[in-house]
Enzyme design. Sequence first.
Site, PDB file in Angstrom:
ATOM      1  CG  HIS A  60      19.631 -15.133 -58.422  1.00  0.00           C
ATOM      2  ND1 HIS A  60      20.690 -14.446 -58.972  1.00  0.00           N
ATOM      3  CD2 HIS A  60      19.156 -14.335 -57.428  1.00  0.00           C
ATOM      4  CE1 HIS A  60      20.857 -13.299 -58.332  1.00  0.00           C
ATOM      5  NE2 HIS A  60      19.937 -13.208 -57.393  1.00  0.00           N
ATOM      6  CG  HIS A  62      16.729 -12.335 -55.781  1.00  0.00           C
ATOM      7  ND1 HIS A  62      17.838 -12.578 -55.003  1.00  0.00           N
ATOM      8  CD2 HIS A  62      15.652 -12.740 -55.036  1.00  0.00           C
ATOM      9  CE1 HIS A  62      17.453 -13.097 -53.837  1.00  0.00           C
ATOM     10  NE2 HIS A  62      16.140 -13.212 -53.842  1.00  0.00           N
ATOM     11  CG  ASP A  64      18.762  -7.661 -58.268  1.00  0.00           C
ATOM     12  OD1 ASP A  64      18.120  -8.700 -57.999  1.00  0.00           O
ATOM     13  OD2 ASP A  64      19.897  -7.428 -57.818  1.00  0.00           O
ATOM     14  CG  HIS A  65      20.313 -10.874 -60.708  1.00  0.00           C
ATOM     15  ND1 HIS A  65      21.672 -10.975 -60.914  1.00  0.00           N
ATOM     16  CD2 HIS A  65      20.151 -10.292 -59.493  1.00  0.00           C
ATOM     17  CE1 HIS A  65      22.311 -10.499 -59.855  1.00  0.00           C
ATOM     18  NE2 HIS A  65      21.405 -10.079 -58.978  1.00  0.00           N
ATOM     19  CG  HIS A 132      21.899 -15.386 -53.834  1.00  0.00           C
ATOM     20  ND1 HIS A 132      22.340 -14.434 -52.960  1.00  0.00           N
ATOM     21  CD2 HIS A 132      20.903 -14.787 -54.562  1.00  0.00           C
ATOM     22  CE1 HIS A 132      21.653 -13.318 -53.145  1.00  0.00           C
ATOM     23  NE2 HIS A 132      20.769 -13.509 -54.107  1.00  0.00           N
ATOM     24  CG  HIS A 256      25.175  -7.599 -57.116  1.00  0.00           C
ATOM     25  ND1 HIS A 256      24.783  -7.453 -55.813  1.00  0.00           N
ATOM     26  CD2 HIS A 256      24.055  -7.936 -57.807  1.00  0.00           C
ATOM     27  CE1 HIS A 256      23.481  -7.714 -55.712  1.00  0.00           C
ATOM     28  NE2 HIS A 256      23.017  -8.011 -56.918  1.00  0.00           N
TER      29      HIS A 256
HETATM   30 ZN   LIG Z   1      21.189  -9.104 -57.062  1.00  0.00          ZN
HETATM   31 ZN   LIG Z   2      19.914 -12.069 -55.498  1.00  0.00          ZN
END
Ligand SMILES: [Zn+2]
Ligand SMILES: [Zn+2]
Length: 292
Positions: A60, A62, A64-65, A132, A256
């Site tokens: 996804h 976001h 951080d990914h 999510h 995570h």
């Molecule tokens: Zn994350």
């Molecule tokens: Zn996320």
Amino acid sequence: MFQVIFIGTGGGAPSKRGLPAYLMKKDNFTALLDCGEGTQLAMIRNSLNVMSIKLVAITHLHADHVLGLPPLIQTMSMYGRKEKLYVMGPPGIKELLEESFELTFFKPDFPLEFVDELTLGEIHVTPFRTCHVVPSQGYLIQERDSSNLDVEKLRREGINDWRIMRTLKEGKEVHWEGRTLRPEDYLIKRRGLRIAYTGDTRPCNEVIRAVRGVDLLLHDSTFEAGVNAGEYGHSTSVEAAEVAKEAEVRRLALIHISSRYRDATELVKQAKRVFPMSFAPSDLSFLNLRQG
Ligand SMILES: [Zn+2]
Ligand SMILES: [Zn+2]
């Protein structure tokens, strides 16, 4: 054998653990699942070859990914990559890359192909829906099933002719000395290894269905029990363990992990009470996954 390298096992904000990135390697196949900021630094500093990556699959958008991906692609280009790179991700992944390239005055010297699923050699990668707070998908990596001849059984029955063996291995019947030899009686089936990665998710039925029976499940395990993980669209380690138990997977990697925890000891302890084959990999550790 599959090798899984846990590059970044944290989530949200970096801590001692880096942001999400996992390498799945088998023979010539290498996939990178998620690419948080710092992924290429961690790889290059630890002699992991960024050029060998054939597929990048993002769960996804976001930060951080995914924010490690534009610079990783720039580095591949600078290193002289010509080979195509396959990219999978949720809606918007193509735009995110193309716009970041345009705004940073960069054009890769190699082709990117955006795909919904991918088969390369013996490996098949497919997305599955996760739960999510933004559009998100997990990935199932499957090795093709194979079968080996039961040579012992053939020998016991006095069958040594390699042409008969070859025909049986091809799945065809053989007529031999008045008998019909059926391939199913002489083939030992070997199920291919299967690995699933959820990215960020709540525990949910879609995930349980998709990951049923996998050899290794990497499941969101952001918090300890007692935290309202649902508020953030995440899971606790106990919830991850409940998914693993319900889906009857072989092993569970708790990933995570929130930066609020200095270590994952408590998360692992809680998960193990529900699903004993739970562990929390540390950054840059690896797991060699074999059949059986
Ligand atoms: Zn994350
Ligand atoms: Zn996320």
